[in-house]
Design a protein around this motif. Sequence first.
Motif, PDB file in Angstrom:
ATOM      1  N   ASN A 187      50.364  41.963  30.566  1.00 17.55           N
ATOM      2  CA  ASN A 187      49.862  43.086  31.349  1.00 17.55           C
ATOM      3  C   ASN A 187      49.520  42.656  32.766  1.00 17.55           C
ATOM      4  O   ASN A 187      48.993  41.570  32.989  1.00 17.55           O
ATOM      5  CB  ASN A 187      48.592  43.669  30.717  1.00 17.55           C
ATOM      6  N   LYS A 188      49.808  43.534  33.679  1.00 16.62           N
ATOM      7  CA  LYS A 188      49.319  43.376  35.041  1.00 16.62           C
ATOM      8  C   LYS A 188      48.169  44.359  35.209  1.00 16.62           C
ATOM      9  O   LYS A 188      48.365  45.570  35.173  1.00 16.62           O
ATOM     10  CB  LYS A 188      50.423  43.678  36.055  1.00 16.62           C
ATOM     11  N   ARG A 189      46.956  43.851  35.370  1.00 16.03           N
ATOM     12  CA  ARG A 189      45.792  44.714  35.508  1.00 16.03           C
ATOM     13  C   ARG A 189      45.425  44.846  36.979  1.00 16.03           C
ATOM     14  O   ARG A 189      45.326  43.856  37.705  1.00 16.03           O
ATOM     15  CB  ARG A 189      44.614  44.162  34.713  1.00 16.03           C
ATOM     16  N   SER A 190      45.222  46.069  37.400  1.00 13.16           N
ATOM     17  CA  SER A 190      44.877  46.297  38.803  1.00 13.16           C
ATOM     18  C   SER A 190      44.232  47.667  38.951  1.00 13.16           C
ATOM     19  O   SER A 190      44.764  48.668  38.471  1.00 13.16           O
ATOM     20  CB  SER A 190      46.127  46.212  39.687  1.00 13.16           C
ATOM     21  N   THR A 230      46.507  50.951  39.087  1.00 13.65           N
ATOM     22  CA  THR A 230      47.801  50.553  39.640  1.00 13.65           C
ATOM     23  C   THR A 230      48.466  49.461  38.808  1.00 13.65           C
ATOM     24  O   THR A 230      49.515  48.939  39.197  1.00 13.65           O
ATOM     25  CB  THR A 230      47.634  50.065  41.090  1.00 13.65           C
ATOM     26  N   GLY A 231      47.859  49.112  37.675  1.00 14.15           N
ATOM     27  CA  GLY A 231      48.455  48.130  36.782  1.00 14.15           C
ATOM     28  C   GLY A 231      49.373  48.792  35.776  1.00 14.15           C
ATOM     29  O   GLY A 231      49.680  49.983  35.862  1.00 14.15           O
ATOM     30  N   ASP A 232      49.817  48.002  34.791  1.00 15.35           N
ATOM     31  CA  ASP A 232      50.732  48.545  33.787  1.00 15.35           C
ATOM     32  C   ASP A 232      50.096  48.651  32.411  1.00 15.35           C
ATOM     33  O   ASP A 232      50.784  48.862  31.417  1.00 15.35           O
ATOM     34  CB  ASP A 232      52.012  47.704  33.711  1.00 15.35           C
ATOM     35  N   ALA A 233      48.766  48.496  32.343  1.00 15.11           N
ATOM     36  CA  ALA A 233      48.062  48.616  31.063  1.00 15.11           C
ATOM     37  C   ALA A 233      46.936  49.630  31.206  1.00 15.11           C
ATOM     38  O   ALA A 233      46.367  49.788  32.285  1.00 15.11           O
ATOM     39  CB  ALA A 233      47.493  47.262  30.650  1.00 15.11           C
TER      40      ALA A 233
END
Length: 365
Positions: A92-95, A126-129
């Motif tokens: 995951n990219k968390r943002s 703005t992340g993917d998770a």
Amino acid sequence: MYSGIDLAVGASVTITFDVKQDPNVAPVNGVINHARVEDTLDSGVTIIDSTNKDDAAENTKTYYPTDDDTEYTNTAEPGTKGGDSAAALEVNKRSLTISNGVDNKGTSKEIAVDGTTIFTNTLTNTGDAPEGGTNRPITIKITDPDGKTPLGIITDTAATNRPSYKLANGTTGYLEPTSTAGEYRLPISVIIASKGTVDIIYTVKSDGTGALNKTENNIVTITPAGNDPSAPAIATNTTTIKGLTLAKLQVLDANCDGTAEGTFVNTAIDAEPNQCVIYKIDATNTSTTALGFDITGLTILDPKSKFAAAADYVAGSATTPGVPATNITTAANDDGTNINTTITTLSPQSTATLQFRVKIKDAPK
């Protein structure tokens, strides 16, 4: 690969290692990083065990009891003695980002001396998770540098007086206070999907004691938690007190014909008996055209008692120069006690004027 490990009966060993995501390859969830163990016995037989049921080299079925070595996926413990388990990688990219005004310079608002204003900061995943909930809780801290004096965040134990949230689908609710002053959290029922948003909303109130142009900054800090959280997201909201200023000016009208001799000043002037003085009171809305507010139902008045000992009001001289008739609720007049007028609306940066004449008495007291 690790080798040369000796294990006593009943002992265990833990091997840890890091996996780095290739920035040139899109992350894919569900990938399993399998492990294989090979043990060469004193007899020379090598037993090969793997967490991958499709590993052709695995030979445990030759040496283990029937169905003793079963492979399990995404379970904490194998379901059978001799079984193996492996978990899929979650990549995951968390943002999280938060709106922070134009060009990320913060949001500014103006407030009346006894008014309120509402700030809204939009939190975007703005992340993917997904963010929020039990596994990735989000806290929101809103600083109130001077407490509630003269500008304060409306918050207390009553839910309806706390900062709130609004989801993109229109669902609203209140933030939950933590044990830290000024800190709240999103309810665990709130989940922000990837590319989803939630508005964080709070109200600032002026207690009526602040001077004009008093400014206060609130810092809104969004802190995600859970595994590998992104950095806190920060926004600055600025509140400035604006309102009404009054200036009383005077000029000599020696012939009492309504003609000013010189310019209006706010200092003392000389006037002789039977001469007149023209007074004007300028009321100015100091709020800006970009951020300001209208002042409505504005009454400007001057008590006759302030000058009655030395001068008499000149009947019919009260006017509101420069104010359109359509913006006057009560025309300038003498009500017996005050010289007054009521302006319907005073827009930002506008000035309304009440003007009238008085005549100096023969024997002023």
